[in-house]
Design a protein around this motif. Structure first.
Motif, short mmCIF file in Angstrom:
data_model
loop_
_atom_site.label_atom_id
_atom_site.label_comp_id
_atom_site.label_asym_id
_atom_site.label_seq_id
_atom_site.Cartn_x
_atom_site.Cartn_y
_atom_site.Cartn_z
N ALA A 135 0.85 -1.20 0.00
CA ALA A 135 0.00 0.00 0.00
C ALA A 135 0.88 1.25 0.00
N HIS A 136 2.01 1.17 0.67
CA HIS A 136 2.95 2.30 0.69
C HIS A 136 3.51 2.54 -0.73
N LEU A 137 3.84 1.45 -1.43
CA LEU A 137 4.33 1.60 -2.81
C LEU A 137 3.25 2.19 -3.70
N GLU A 138 1.99 1.79 -3.44
CA GLU A 138 0.89 2.31 -4.24
C GLU A 138 0.70 3.81 -3.98
N ALA A 139 0.80 4.20 -2.71
CA ALA A 139 0.58 5.60 -2.34
C ALA A 139 1.78 6.49 -2.72
N ASN A 140 2.93 5.87 -2.88
CA ASN A 140 4.15 6.64 -3.20
C ASN A 140 4.81 6.03 -4.44
N PRO A 141 4.23 6.25 -5.63
CA PRO A 141 4.75 5.58 -6.83
C PRO A 141 6.24 5.86 -7.03
N VAL A 142 6.94 4.80 -7.38
CA VAL A 142 8.39 4.89 -7.54
C VAL A 142 8.71 5.74 -8.76
N SER A 143 9.61 6.70 -8.59
CA SER A 143 10.01 7.56 -9.70
C SER A 143 11.27 7.01 -10.37
N PHE A 144 11.30 7.14 -11.70
CA PHE A 144 12.49 6.74 -12.45
C PHE A 144 13.24 7.96 -12.97
N GLU A 145 12.90 9.10 -12.37
CA GLU A 145 13.43 10.40 -12.82
C GLU A 145 14.96 10.41 -12.93
N ASN A 146 15.62 9.78 -11.94
CA ASN A 146 17.09 9.83 -11.94
C ASN A 146 17.73 8.54 -12.44
N GLY A 147 16.97 7.78 -13.28
CA GLY A 147 17.52 6.54 -13.83
C GLY A 147 17.36 5.37 -12.87
N LEU A 148 17.83 4.22 -13.32
CA LEU A 148 17.65 2.97 -12.57
C LEU A 148 18.64 2.90 -11.40
N THR A 149 18.14 2.54 -10.21
CA THR A 149 19.00 2.38 -9.03
C THR A 149 18.79 0.99 -8.42
N GLY A 150 19.62 0.69 -7.44
CA GLY A 150 19.45 -0.56 -6.71
C GLY A 150 18.07 -0.67 -6.06
N GLY A 151 17.47 0.48 -5.74
CA GLY A 151 16.12 0.46 -5.18
C GLY A 151 15.11 -0.09 -6.17
N HIS A 152 15.19 0.37 -7.43
CA HIS A 152 14.29 -0.14 -8.46
C HIS A 152 14.50 -1.64 -8.67
N VAL A 153 15.76 -2.05 -8.67
CA VAL A 153 16.07 -3.46 -8.91
C VAL A 153 15.45 -4.33 -7.81
N ALA A 154 15.51 -3.83 -6.56
CA ALA A 154 14.94 -4.59 -5.44
C ALA A 154 13.42 -4.68 -5.57
N VAL A 155 12.78 -3.60 -6.00
CA VAL A 155 11.32 -3.63 -6.16
C VAL A 155 10.94 -4.61 -7.29
N ALA A 156 11.72 -4.61 -8.36
CA ALA A 156 11.44 -5.54 -9.46
C ALA A 156 11.61 -6.99 -9.00
N ALA A 157 12.61 -7.23 -8.17
CA ALA A 157 12.82 -8.60 -7.64
C ALA A 157 11.63 -9.00 -6.76
N LEU A 158 11.16 -8.07 -5.94
CA LEU A 158 9.97 -8.32 -5.11
C LEU A 158 8.77 -8.66 -5.98
N ALA A 159 8.53 -7.86 -7.03
CA ALA A 159 7.36 -8.09 -7.90
C ALA A 159 7.43 -9.47 -8.54
N GLY A 160 8.64 -9.87 -8.93
CA GLY A 160 8.80 -11.20 -9.53
C GLY A 160 8.44 -12.31 -8.56
N TYR A 161 8.85 -12.14 -7.30
CA TYR A 161 8.56 -13.18 -6.30
C TYR A 161 7.07 -13.22 -5.96
N LEU A 162 6.45 -12.04 -5.88
CA LEU A 162 5.00 -11.99 -5.65
C LEU A 162 4.28 -12.75 -6.77
N GLY A 163 4.72 -12.51 -8.01
CA GLY A 163 4.09 -13.17 -9.16
C GLY A 163 4.26 -14.68 -9.10
N LEU A 164 5.43 -15.11 -8.62
CA LEU A 164 5.71 -16.55 -8.59
C LEU A 164 4.95 -17.27 -7.48
#
Ligand SMILES: N[C@@H](CCC(=O)N[C@@H](CS)C(=O)NCC(=O)O)C(=O)O
Length: 197
Positions: A135-164
């Motif tokens: 819900a926090h991620l939903e309320a605070n959409p992740v910005s890609f304004e400054n390019g890809l960071t380790g934070g984005h990579v971690a969120v993508a890894a989380l999304a993959g595990y949720l999907g699996l």
């Protein structure tokens, strides 16, 4: 360098994507944590993955230490140099990893305990952290304004595990995951190859 990993492991997906993003030549070797092979235990007494084996044979774990190591080894390709932007990227990673910790606790409670010993209040407590985090991620959409960071990579890894492991149970709590993944895949097209499977 080599990363010990398993295809389903979200923290492994995170560091393998990060190595690719950082442009570092890193091999990967699958290990089964349940078997506690000597290669794993000898390099990480905790018996957890991922583990990064450096060219001199020394090991780096856990995934957060590996991310920081890869960032330094690549001359700063994973985290911003600006102090505040870096703190934000690291906090985003901590949130994604923290949600992932709760998902893992949920999976392990069901996988490793005999059915009569599974403690539903514990599962509920972990799940409430997951839903608050999403819900926090939903309320605070992740910005890609400054390019890809380790934070984005971690969120993508989380999304993959949720999907699996949690298909059908989380998508409505974080509908913004679609926009997030669409932006992420634009910047990191190899995502389908790396996400938990
Ligand atoms: N905090 C660690 C967590 C690593 C972790 O829990 N990995 C899981 C797989 S995703 C694991 O190795 N589980 C086997 C075990 O705990 O014995 C990290 O960020 O690397």
């Amino acid at each position: 360098m080599k990363i010990l990993y398993s295809p389903a492991s979200p923290y492994s997906a995170k560091v393998r994507m990060a190595a690719r993003q950082a442009g570092l030549p890193v091999e990967s070797e699958i290990v089964k944590t349940d078997d506690e092979p000597a290669l794993l235990i000898g390099n990480n007494p905790l018996g957890k993955i991922p583990v990064l084996l450096r060219d001199d044979g020394s090991a780096v774990f856990d995934s957060r230490a590996i991310m920081q190591f890869l960032d330094r080894a690549s001359g700063g390709k994973l985290y911003p140099t600006d102090a505040e932007a870096r703190t934000q990227a690291e906090v985003l990673e901590a949130l994604a990893d923290g949600i992932t910790d709760c998902l893992l606790a949920h999976v392990y409670e069901r996988r490793f305990r005999p059915e009569e010993k599974i403690h539903q209040p514990w599962l509920d407590k972990q799940w409430s952290k997951v839903t608050r985090g999403l819900a926090h991620l939903e309320a605070n959409p992740v910005s890609f304004e400054n390019g890809l960071t380790g934070g984005h990579v971690a969120v993508a890894a989380l999304a993959g595990y949720l999907g699996l492991r949690f298909a059908g149970q989380w998508e409505q709590i974080w509908p913004g995951h679609r926009a997030f993944l669409s932006s992420y895949e634009t910047l990191f097209p190899a995502y389908p190859e790396f996400k938990s499977q």
